[in-house]
Design a protein around this motif. Sequence first.
Motif, PDB file in Angstrom:
ATOM      1  N   ASN A 179      -1.571   4.203  -3.922  1.00 14.14           N
ATOM      2  CA  ASN A 179      -2.935   3.725  -3.672  1.00 14.14           C
ATOM      3  C   ASN A 179      -3.418   3.985  -2.244  1.00 14.14           C
ATOM      4  O   ASN A 179      -4.583   3.733  -1.923  1.00 14.14           O
ATOM      5  CB  ASN A 179      -3.096   2.244  -4.066  1.00 14.14           C
ATOM      6  CG  ASN A 179      -2.187   1.310  -3.288  1.00 14.14           C
ATOM      7  OD1 ASN A 179      -1.218   1.761  -2.667  1.00 14.14           O
ATOM      8  ND2 ASN A 179      -2.474   0.026  -3.327  1.00 14.14           N
TER       9      ASN A 179
ATOM     10  N   LEU B 176       0.897  -1.135   0.000  1.00  9.56           N
ATOM     11  CA  LEU B 176       0.000   0.000   0.000  1.00  9.56           C
ATOM     12  C   LEU B 176       0.939   1.188   0.000  1.00  9.56           C
ATOM     13  O   LEU B 176       1.587   1.484   0.991  1.00  9.56           O
ATOM     14  CB  LEU B 176      -0.930  -0.011   1.212  1.00  9.56           C
ATOM     15  CG  LEU B 176      -2.168   0.859   1.054  1.00  9.56           C
ATOM     16  CD1 LEU B 176      -3.110   0.324  -0.007  1.00  9.56           C
ATOM     17  CD2 LEU B 176      -2.908   0.954   2.369  1.00  9.56           C
ATOM     18  N   THR B 177       1.086   1.783  -1.138  1.00  7.58           N
ATOM     19  CA  THR B 177       2.111   2.805  -1.352  1.00  7.58           C
ATOM     20  C   THR B 177       1.421   4.162  -1.448  1.00  7.58           C
ATOM     21  O   THR B 177       0.188   4.239  -1.466  1.00  7.58           O
ATOM     22  CB  THR B 177       2.852   2.516  -2.662  1.00  7.58           C
ATOM     23  OG1 THR B 177       1.927   2.738  -3.736  1.00  7.58           O
ATOM     24  CG2 THR B 177       3.337   1.081  -2.718  1.00  7.58           C
ATOM     25  N   PRO B 178       2.184   5.243  -1.527  1.00 10.58           N
ATOM     26  CA  PRO B 178       1.544   6.544  -1.666  1.00 10.58           C
ATOM     27  C   PRO B 178       0.590   6.585  -2.864  1.00 10.58           C
ATOM     28  O   PRO B 178      -0.345   7.377  -2.885  1.00 10.58           O
ATOM     29  CB  PRO B 178       2.738   7.491  -1.870  1.00 10.58           C
ATOM     30  CG  PRO B 178       3.858   6.830  -1.142  1.00 10.58           C
ATOM     31  CD  PRO B 178       3.651   5.354  -1.356  1.00 10.58           C
TER      32      PRO B 178
ATOM     33  N   GLU C 283       1.660   8.205  15.060  1.00 18.29           N
ATOM     34  CA  GLU C 283       2.711   8.551  14.099  1.00 18.29           C
ATOM     35  C   GLU C 283       2.290   8.164  12.679  1.00 18.29           C
ATOM     36  O   GLU C 283       2.500   8.923  11.720  1.00 18.29           O
ATOM     37  CB  GLU C 283       4.023   7.847  14.471  1.00 18.29           C
ATOM     38  CG  GLU C 283       5.156   8.180  13.514  1.00 18.29           C
ATOM     39  CD  GLU C 283       6.474   7.498  13.887  1.00 18.29           C
ATOM     40  OE1 GLU C 283       6.733   7.282  15.084  1.00 18.29           O
ATOM     41  OE2 GLU C 283       7.243   7.172  12.968  1.00 18.29           O
ATOM     42  N   GLN C 284       1.697   6.996  12.533  1.00 19.50           N
ATOM     43  CA  GLN C 284       1.269   6.542  11.206  1.00 19.50           C
ATOM     44  C   GLN C 284       0.136   7.404  10.658  1.00 19.50           C
ATOM     45  O   GLN C 284       0.058   7.649   9.459  1.00 19.50           O
ATOM     46  CB  GLN C 284       0.850   5.070  11.267  1.00 19.50           C
ATOM     47  CG  GLN C 284       2.025   4.103  11.271  1.00 19.50           C
ATOM     48  CD  GLN C 284       2.860   4.183  12.512  1.00 19.50           C
ATOM     49  OE1 GLN C 284       2.341   4.227  13.625  1.00 19.50           O
ATOM     50  NE2 GLN C 284       4.179   4.223  12.368  1.00 19.50           N
TER      51      GLN C 284
ATOM     52  N   HIS D 122       1.682  10.688   9.480  1.00 20.26           N
ATOM     53  CA  HIS D 122       2.401  10.427   8.231  1.00 20.26           C
ATOM     54  C   HIS D 122       1.412  10.286   7.062  1.00 20.26           C
ATOM     55  O   HIS D 122       1.627  10.830   5.971  1.00 20.26           O
ATOM     56  CB  HIS D 122       3.228   9.159   8.393  1.00 20.26           C
ATOM     57  CG  HIS D 122       3.953   8.741   7.161  1.00 20.26           C
ATOM     58  ND1 HIS D 122       5.004   9.449   6.629  1.00 20.26           N
ATOM     59  CD2 HIS D 122       3.775   7.678   6.339  1.00 20.26           C
ATOM     60  CE1 HIS D 122       5.447   8.841   5.545  1.00 20.26           C
ATOM     61  NE2 HIS D 122       4.716   7.771   5.332  1.00 20.26           N
ATOM     62  N   TYR D 123       0.338   9.557   7.299  1.00 23.50           N
ATOM     63  CA  TYR D 123      -0.694   9.363   6.271  1.00 23.50           C
ATOM     64  C   TYR D 123      -1.281  10.707   5.841  1.00 23.50           C
ATOM     65  O   TYR D 123      -1.398  11.009   4.649  1.00 23.50           O
ATOM     66  CB  TYR D 123      -1.767   8.428   6.835  1.00 23.50           C
ATOM     67  CG  TYR D 123      -3.114   8.478   6.166  1.00 23.50           C
ATOM     68  CD1 TYR D 123      -3.312   7.909   4.910  1.00 23.50           C
ATOM     69  CD2 TYR D 123      -4.206   9.066   6.809  1.00 23.50           C
ATOM     70  CE1 TYR D 123      -4.564   7.941   4.304  1.00 23.50           C
ATOM     71  CE2 TYR D 123      -5.448   9.097   6.213  1.00 23.50           C
ATOM     72  CZ  TYR D 123      -5.628   8.536   4.958  1.00 23.50           C
ATOM     73  OH  TYR D 123      -6.857   8.569   4.374  1.00 23.50           O
TER      74      TYR D 123
ATOM     75  N   ALA E  41      -9.095   5.162   7.399  1.00 20.72           N
ATOM     76  CA  ALA E  41      -7.668   4.935   7.652  1.00 20.72           C
ATOM     77  C   ALA E  41      -7.294   5.257   9.095  1.00 20.72           C
ATOM     78  O   ALA E  41      -6.491   4.551   9.713  1.00 20.72           O
ATOM     79  CB  ALA E  41      -6.833   5.769   6.686  1.00 20.72           C
TER      80      ALA E  41
ATOM     81  N   ARG F  27       2.311  19.305  10.443  1.00 24.14           N
ATOM     82  CA  ARG F  27       2.731  18.816  11.754  1.00 24.14           C
ATOM     83  C   ARG F  27       3.309  19.975  12.571  1.00 24.14           C
ATOM     84  O   ARG F  27       4.160  20.710  12.073  1.00 24.14           O
ATOM     85  CB  ARG F  27       3.807  17.751  11.526  1.00 24.14           C
ATOM     86  CG  ARG F  27       4.215  16.991  12.744  1.00 24.14           C
ATOM     87  CD  ARG F  27       5.433  16.100  12.454  1.00 24.14           C
ATOM     88  NE  ARG F  27       5.196  15.116  11.399  1.00 24.14           N
ATOM     89  CZ  ARG F  27       5.716  13.878  11.425  1.00 24.14           C
ATOM     90  NH1 ARG F  27       6.454  13.478  12.441  1.00 24.14           N
ATOM     91  NH2 ARG F  27       5.502  13.047  10.424  1.00 24.14           N
TER      92      ARG F  27
ATOM     93  N   LEU G  97      -6.738   5.607  -1.596  1.00 25.69           N
ATOM     94  CA  LEU G  97      -7.917   4.763  -1.869  1.00 25.69           C
ATOM     95  C   LEU G  97      -8.244   3.852  -0.691  1.00 25.69           C
ATOM     96  O   LEU G  97      -9.278   3.180  -0.708  1.00 25.69           O
ATOM     97  CB  LEU G  97      -7.688   3.925  -3.132  1.00 25.69           C
ATOM     98  CG  LEU G  97      -7.394   4.706  -4.418  1.00 25.69           C
ATOM     99  CD1 LEU G  97      -7.228   3.739  -5.590  1.00 25.69           C
ATOM    100  CD2 LEU G  97      -8.512   5.709  -4.710  1.00 25.69           C
TER     101      LEU G  97
ATOM    102  N   THR H 198       1.067  12.903   3.768  1.00 25.19           N
ATOM    103  CA  THR H 198       1.459  12.444   2.427  1.00 25.19           C
ATOM    104  C   THR H 198       0.259  12.183   1.524  1.00 25.19           C
ATOM    105  O   THR H 198       0.418  11.733   0.391  1.00 25.19           O
ATOM    106  CB  THR H 198       2.277  11.132   2.532  1.00 25.19           C
ATOM    107  OG1 THR H 198       1.483  10.164   3.218  1.00 25.19           O
ATOM    108  CG2 THR H 198       3.581  11.349   3.270  1.00 25.19           C
TER     109      THR H 198
END
Lengths: 458, 458
Positions: free
Chosen positions: B13, B9-11, B60-61, B64-65, B132, B399, B16, B68
């Motif tokens: 997709n 699961l990269t930037p 943190e995730q 980051h999500y 997410a 942030r 989505l 990006t």
Amino acid sequence: MTQSTFGYLTPENAPLFTDLYELRMMQGHHNQGHNPTATFSLFTRSLPSNRGYMLTAGLEQVVHYVETLSFGDRAIEYLTELEFDEAFLEYLENFEFTGEIRALPEGTPVFATEPMLEVTAPIAEAQLLETAVINQIGFQTLIATKAARMRDVIDNEGDGQRLVDFGSRRAHGTDAGMKAARAAFVGGFDGTSNVAAGEAFGVPVSGTMAHSWVQSFEDERDSFETFVDEYGDDSVLLIDTYETVAGAETAAEVAESTGVTLRGVRLDSGDLVALSKAVDEVLPAVDAFISSGIDEYAIAEFLDRGGVAAGFGPGTALVTSTDSPKVEGVYKLVAVSRDGGFEPTMKLSPGKVTYPFSKSVCRREADSQFVGDVVGLREERSDLPGEELLETVVEDGARVVDLPDLETIQERANSLRRKLPPEHRAIEDPEPYEIRISDRLEAETDTLRRTLEARMLE
Amino acid sequence: MTQSTFGYLTPENAPLFTDLYELRMMQGHHNQGHNPTATFSLFTRSLPSNRGYMLTAGLEQVVHYVETLSFGDRAIEYLTELEFDEAFLEYLENFEFTGEIRALPEGTPVFATEPMLEVTAPIAEAQLLETAVINQIGFQTLIATKAARMRDVIDNEGDGQRLVDFGSRRAHGTDAGMKAARAAFVGGFDGTSNVAAGEAFGVPVSGTMAHSWVQSFEDERDSFETFVDEYGDDSVLLIDTYETVAGAETAAEVAESTGVTLRGVRLDSGDLVALSKAVDEVLPAVDAFISSGIDEYAIAEFLDRGGVAAGFGPGTALVTSTDSPKVEGVYKLVAVSRDGGFEPTMKLSPGKVTYPFSKSVCRREADSQFVGDVVGLREERSDLPGEELLETVVEDGARVVDLPDLETIQERANSLRRKLPPEHRAIEDPEPYEIRISDRLEAETDTLRRTLEARMLE
């Protein structure tokens, strides 16, 4: 080295998705010149609780993983930090899988003891695969099984109701959200709410609206009118934000005043059976979709009590398989080349004894129903009754079959599942299906056990 | 469109990874010119069963999500296929998150009803995040909590035993395997067997050997000698492949004959208490690591019965939180801008009523112990007793704090967890911790409920 990742596991770090001991054993095998050919077998010692069968899934991902497995700069750099030695890292830089994989095709009913997959390769290669292979087959099999149980209930008591995965938010991470959607489709679902899973796997996607849509407007009617203005006949209205029957009446008025034929309404709280009947009085021509706390038990009760629904949206219970959240797959060394021959191996650990040898699983059918399986040695395949279930999918490291598309997998899964007599598909206290161990496998296992026990006494 | 993915699961997709309804609502908000500023609150209505508290993780995730999040060609192409319209896709192509996020720092004990995170942004933006955000915070919080319970047992009854995550193979997919390792570290674990998690998050990795190593040799002694030849003092030998006490004796003999000081032995089957005592007789100076069926209940029983261990390797029970595999996070609209002001919102759905308003959570401490929390309106923060727990982490889409590293998060988590009185940390039947709703929040909630009910009757 700390790095935020949302859900990234790319070809660059995928080879590191393994337990450290796999790499340490690999280094030992390589450096010590002890890298015999080995066969590992993936199976479970028991079914998840309350399950009469499992439905396999996840093979496509395993094949893809094996085909693309290589150690690039990022992986090698980290392993250097971990003080793996140069000779071994050089071996890893040139690593590719060269072995054989036999497996049950996706969507096959499977039972405890039966191999779902066997890997034969130099032991260092076969060992590396363990963690990733158990992870992918185990999770998707867990969810395909859970999904199949819901489809079983609808097959038996329902009217072809649609089943759509609504669980991504409660799945254990992003990969689980993606794979649950895929596995649920294998198990007989019609679609998913997860857009990324739609894109990646071609699972049909669908979606309605959330309470927040309704709440963001001054009143419910406004919210419905605005949605219908945007989506017309493709509108599914969520009617329980304030009071369900009043919500249904408002939906009916909005449909009438705008001339739109609603695609459906969604109910998400309260006594869903009673409310679905009341809503059906108000909107007899409109499909009702039911969410909130849906699993196979809830669907069975809803249908028993005469609830009216065109579809269900299971979420948490589907994607976590809440009542039984694990398929305890193990990947055990069953044979190893030694002194020019191929020898069976097993461990004797209490409660964890395994059958040695590379195996065949054969399934017998009578009157279009499965009547029993036999697990034997691979080399006695031609002597076993029924049809061999394990298929060779990878040879010399390369894929040797075309993997079927997801629709084909689902059709096959539905057909095989329905050949399993209903008593084995009961959602509570299913009857055990017959799994026989071949006489030769039993006898050879006894012999090996006695040999190993004798060796311990030396 | 079908595509094999192992765990990708990269930037491209990642945007989505959301439910279709989020995008459909977004399109409605955008096209209908109804995009008010909204506050969503993430919380749970109850604790996972048998839990007295949860320990937050995953922020943190999420940050980051959010940082990006953008829709590139691949995402737009798929949404075009799904027939989203051009005006909306153009909006998505330029999408970036512009709002505010307040959250509990990772490693904070949290209880039902309390917001773990609040998002304030134009509703279309805030809505997109739902799936997410719940997914990432929910799963890591689930596992950090499970891990903390094991650390609690060792704090109370143990002797500082090491805890290492061995669960990757049984985690629900690859992302769960990665994040479980991270979250377990937050909850007080010492490390993980997952190499990719070590690389991505800096969690210390460790590993021993599998039964397959032992079985791949003619006999156990050979296998131990070869391993010790490779790893010397860094050898942990698995001694239960055939018979545990005999295995310990062989290990002792190999250590003596090679002059190596073993780092440890691992026991993985049988009556672990009795065997650990017997092994301690044979190898009094060697650390024993215990795996197989480990969870907080098993550790408590092991210690109660006088088992001898330097560490435990929980697997399945940790990474699936088997006894309670879900944190049922919800993300609810609590306020929305309307007519120039900011209005609270709530739904009235039976069993799913939520407290409106953006909130503050304040925690009181006495004698270095937490004694109770109060949840109030954000704007009454200065009037509430105790320390505010929610921290602003993102403002105007950027942030605004340095997120702590994982070691710092763990230290803080350990310290806060130990301030929670033991009766709330009991692993069975914990006593409820006091969560008070402020008088003003109760009163405003009642008023809003009456207003909404009256509106339904109009």
